[in-house]
Enzyme design. Structure first.
Site, PDB file in Angstrom:
ATOM      1  N   GLY A   1     -11.080  -3.043   2.218  1.00 35.93           N
ATOM      2  CA  GLY A   1     -11.745  -1.930   2.903  1.00 35.93           C
ATOM      3  C   GLY A   1     -11.340  -1.779   4.367  1.00 35.93           C
ATOM      4  N   ARG A   2     -10.422  -2.646   4.855  1.00 40.08           N
ATOM      5  CA  ARG A   2     -10.044  -2.570   6.278  1.00 40.08           C
ATOM      6  C   ARG A   2      -9.254  -1.286   6.563  1.00 40.08           C
ATOM      7  NH1 ARG A   2      -6.782  -8.046   7.112  1.00 40.08           N
ATOM      8  NH2 ARG A   2      -6.124  -7.545   4.993  1.00 40.08           N
TER       9      ARG A   2
ATOM     10  N   THR B   1       2.719 -12.320   3.268  1.00 39.92           N
ATOM     11  CA  THR B   1       1.959 -12.986   2.227  1.00 39.92           C
ATOM     12  C   THR B   1       2.752 -14.214   1.770  1.00 39.92           C
ATOM     13  OG1 THR B   1       0.655 -12.645   0.221  1.00 39.92           O
ATOM     14  CG2 THR B   1       2.842 -11.601   0.280  1.00 39.92           C
TER      15      THR B   1
ATOM     16  N   GLY C   1       0.180  14.229  -4.304  1.00 36.22           N
ATOM     17  CA  GLY C   1      -1.276  14.161  -4.440  1.00 36.22           C
ATOM     18  C   GLY C   1      -1.639  12.864  -5.135  1.00 36.22           C
TER      19      GLY C   1
ATOM     20  N   ASP D   1       0.818  -1.223   0.000  1.00 33.63           N
ATOM     21  CA  ASP D   1       0.000   0.000   0.000  1.00 33.63           C
ATOM     22  C   ASP D   1       0.848   1.267   0.000  1.00 33.63           C
ATOM     23  OD1 ASP D   1      -2.288  -1.645   0.233  1.00 33.63           O
ATOM     24  OD2 ASP D   1      -1.994  -1.733   2.403  1.00 33.63           O
ATOM     25  N   GLU D   2       2.020   1.205  -0.606  1.00 35.10           N
ATOM     26  CA  GLU D   2       2.894   2.388  -0.624  1.00 35.10           C
ATOM     27  C   GLU D   2       2.500   3.377  -1.711  1.00 35.10           C
ATOM     28  OE1 GLU D   2       4.086  -0.699  -1.028  1.00 35.10           O
ATOM     29  OE2 GLU D   2       5.415  -1.189   0.646  1.00 35.10           O
TER      30      GLU D   2
ATOM     31  N   HIS E   1      -4.096  -2.066  -6.658  1.00 28.73           N
ATOM     32  CA  HIS E   1      -3.419  -0.813  -6.964  1.00 28.73           C
ATOM     33  C   HIS E   1      -4.446   0.253  -7.333  1.00 28.73           C
ATOM     34  CE1 HIS E   1       0.494  -3.220  -7.796  1.00 28.73           C
ATOM     35  NE2 HIS E   1       0.258  -3.020  -6.533  1.00 28.73           N
ATOM     36  N   THR E   2      -4.468   1.314  -6.546  1.00 23.00           N
ATOM     37  CA  THR E   2      -5.443   2.381  -6.787  1.00 23.00           C
ATOM     38  C   THR E   2      -4.801   3.458  -7.648  1.00 23.00           C
ATOM     39  OG1 THR E   2      -6.320   1.925  -4.608  1.00 23.00           O
ATOM     40  CG2 THR E   2      -7.003   3.995  -5.618  1.00 23.00           C
TER      41      THR E   2
HETATM   42  P1  IMP Z   1      -2.667 -12.687   2.070  1.00 20.98           P
HETATM   43  O1  IMP Z   1      -1.716 -12.183   1.062  1.00 20.98           O
HETATM   44  O2  IMP Z   1      -4.107 -12.437   1.694  1.00 20.98           O
HETATM   45  O3  IMP Z   1      -2.409 -14.106   2.448  1.00 20.98           O
HETATM   46  O4  IMP Z   1      -2.451 -11.849   3.409  1.00 20.98           O
HETATM   47  C1  IMP Z   1      -1.265 -11.966   4.183  1.00 20.98           C
HETATM   48  C2  IMP Z   1      -0.863 -10.627   4.796  1.00 20.98           C
HETATM   49  O5  IMP Z   1      -0.438  -9.754   3.765  1.00 20.98           O
HETATM   50  C3  IMP Z   1      -1.993  -9.887   5.503  1.00 20.98           C
HETATM   51  O6  IMP Z   1      -1.441  -9.119   6.565  1.00 20.98           O
HETATM   52  C4  IMP Z   1      -2.518  -8.962   4.439  1.00 20.98           C
HETATM   53  O7  IMP Z   1      -3.193  -7.856   4.977  1.00 20.98           O
HETATM   54  C5  IMP Z   1      -1.220  -8.567   3.773  1.00 20.98           C
HETATM   55  N1  IMP Z   1      -1.371  -8.133   2.390  1.00 20.98           N
HETATM   56  C6  IMP Z   1      -1.522  -8.911   1.315  1.00 20.98           C
HETATM   57  N2  IMP Z   1      -1.566  -8.149   0.200  1.00 20.98           N
HETATM   58  C7  IMP Z   1      -1.418  -6.884   0.591  1.00 20.98           C
HETATM   59  C8  IMP Z   1      -1.335  -5.642  -0.121  1.00 20.98           C
HETATM   60  O8  IMP Z   1      -1.384  -5.558  -1.339  1.00 20.98           O
HETATM   61  N3  IMP Z   1      -1.165  -4.524   0.645  1.00 20.98           N
HETATM   62  C9  IMP Z   1      -1.040  -4.590   1.994  1.00 20.98           C
HETATM   63  N4  IMP Z   1      -1.108  -5.723   2.679  1.00 20.98           N
HETATM   64  C10 IMP Z   1      -1.289  -6.859   1.980  1.00 20.98           C
END
Ligand code: IMP
Length: 454
Positions: A303-304, A240, A416, A13-14, A41-42
């Site tokens: 959405g978390r 992940t 921005g 999410d960078e 990716h937004t």
């Molecule tokens: P998973 O990839 O769904 O198995 O999730 C494993 C961990 O990676 C969790 O903490 C997710 O929130 C995090 N995660 C997976 N993909 C992303 C992403 O694109 N951005 C941020 N966190 C991610």
């Protein structure tokens, strides 16, 4: 450089989407090489918001080839829905511009069911996965029982393997996880329908990419997630299930080591994380809430609300070293406007001792206390800035200190959400091939972006 990998330097999410989209304008081919639709990716293009999960960001530019490489895990139904959504909005009209690796593995409904059931069972110890079945799909790949797109060629044999998997997974779901089984016949029919539409995209993407590179095409490798979520180098087990570092480009896209010219890291001007696990610079309370709102820090995939913290220089240096980063694109500097002071983590305290790098055991990362440097903030809006000179002096100071500490050139600064709201100091595609970060001294704009002092 002709071949460039973009990877996240934090916990995902960078803001990689925006930077990849911007660089895609000058690339011929854009490639996903790991992860699945757990990435999101937004991008904001001409005021329109897009969320891409599987299709590379090149899709928003005319005539760029988009490749989904063998290292990814792809939910076929989610991919088709994403393609349809993009087509409805006028993109991806030419099917020949999307290429899906025969060797990529499929994420099936039973993977999602297992992912969610396990998380439910773990309760408070849950990893906080996206619930999209990514981990279980990679497990099957390694266990050599996964289904690849290549298997669709012969549907009868595909169906046999699928039915066997469904039997095994349903037994596991019912007996061990105490969860509802998946509906086998429905999945087989869904896949039969999907097969007809997906086959047009299938190809040997490794051979395609090798040819593109040999032909001098500009190829952009779009990393998903971030280094701290890397299965080997991240905060295991809160990670992940793929390698999200630049080294994964070679195996995940099928190109030779040595054919990558450089790596651009993406770092947010602060830090966020979704899901569980250690996060040394995490903050809470009103400031965190305000930053979350200002930066729209809610997961694009789920959405978390994202956890919020200060910029962690120690962690970023780790990411830079691990990936041999040529430079950094710093995103969302505008979110820090109005905050005074702003802080950078420049070390950790561990059991009363100061340390300057990640502790040898990642488990200890949960025990460190951050050491901060405070810098004066700025109040002025900065979204109009297109050069460093347009920034308030304190914003410039923040950037200078941050890149001096990290010891890497700052190539871009995001001010921005839109593509245009970016200060480009040095465009990676115009830079020399594979210049080691530690030997760099200057920027294209003439402003010296501090050589590392350490
Ligand atoms: P998973 O990839 O769904 O198995 O999730 C494993 C961990 O990676 C969790 O903490 C997710 O929130 C995090 N995660 C997976 N993909 C992303 C992403 O694109 N951005 C941020 N966190 C991610």
């Amino acid at each position: 450089m002709n071949t460039l990998a973009v990877v996240g330097s934090q916990w995902g999410d960078e803001g990689k989407g925006k930077i990849v989209d911007l660089l895609a304008a000058d690339a011929d081919v854009v490639v996903r090489f790991q992860g699945g639709n757990n990435a999101a990716h937004t991008l904001v293009v001409n005021g329109e918001k897009f969320i891409l999960r599987l299709v590379p960001a090149g899709a928003l530019h005319q005539s760029k080839t988009c490749v989904i490489g063998n290292g990814t895990v792809v939910d076929p139904i989610a991919l088709l829905a994403e393609i349809d959504g993009l087509k409805r909005r006028g993109h991806l009209r030419d099917n020949s511009l999307l290429k899906l690796s025969n060797d990529a593995h499929m994420v099936m409904p039973y993977h999602r069911a297992i992912d969610r059931a396990r998380e439910d069972l773990l309760g408070k110890s849950a990893i906080g996965t996206t619930g999209f079945g990514i981990g279980p799909a990679y497990e099957d790949k390694m266990a050599r029982v996964g289904l690849r797109f290549d298997d669709l060629t012969d549907f009868n044999s595909f169906r046999e393997k699928l039915e066997r998997n469904i039997r095994d997974k349903n037994a596991y779901l019912k007996t061990i996880l105490k969860a509802k089984p998946v509906a086998g016949a429905e999945i087989v029919e869904q896949m039969r329908a999907a097969r007809g539409r997906l086959r047009r995209y299938l190809c040997d993407t490794s051979a395609f990419l090798q040819q593109a590179i040999a032909g001098g095409k500009r190829v952009l490798f779009e990393g998903a997630h971030g280094v701290m979520l890397d299965i080997d180098h991240g905060t295991y087990p809160f990670v992940t299930s793929s390698n999200c570092s630049a080294s994964a480009v070679f195996s995940g896209a099928g190109i030779a080591p040595g054919s990558l010219d450089g790596v651009l890291g993406i770092s947010k001007a602060y830090t966020t994380r979704v899901g569980s696990g250690p996060f040394p610079t995490e903050i809470s309370g009103r400031l965190a809430d305000a930053m979350r709102e200002e930066g729209s820090e809610f997961g694009s995939a789920t959405g978390r609300p994202r956890r919020i913290g200060w910029f962690d220089g120690v962690l970023t240096r780790h990411a830079i070293r691990l990936n041999g980063m040529w430079g950094i694109a710093l995103t969302k500097l505008d979110v820090l406007t109005g905050i005074d002071p702003v802080k950078i983590c420049v070390g950790y305290q561990l059991r009363g001792k100061r340390i300057d790098q990640l502790p040898p055991s990642r488990q200890m990362l949960g025990k460190v206390r951050p050491v901060y440097e405070s810098l004066p903030g700025w109040q002025e809006r900065i979204d109009h800035a297109r050069s460093l000179q347009d920034l308030p002096v304190n914003a410039r100071r923040y950037l200078e200190r941050l890149q001096e500490f990290c010891g890497v050139r700052l190539a871009m600064v995001g001010v921005g959400a839109s593509r245009e709201a970016t200060i480009i100091l040095e465009h990676p595609f115009l830079a020399l091939k594979s210049t080691p970060a530690r030997r760099l001294s200057g920027s294209r704009s003439g402003k010296v972006i501090g050589p590392p002092t350490a």
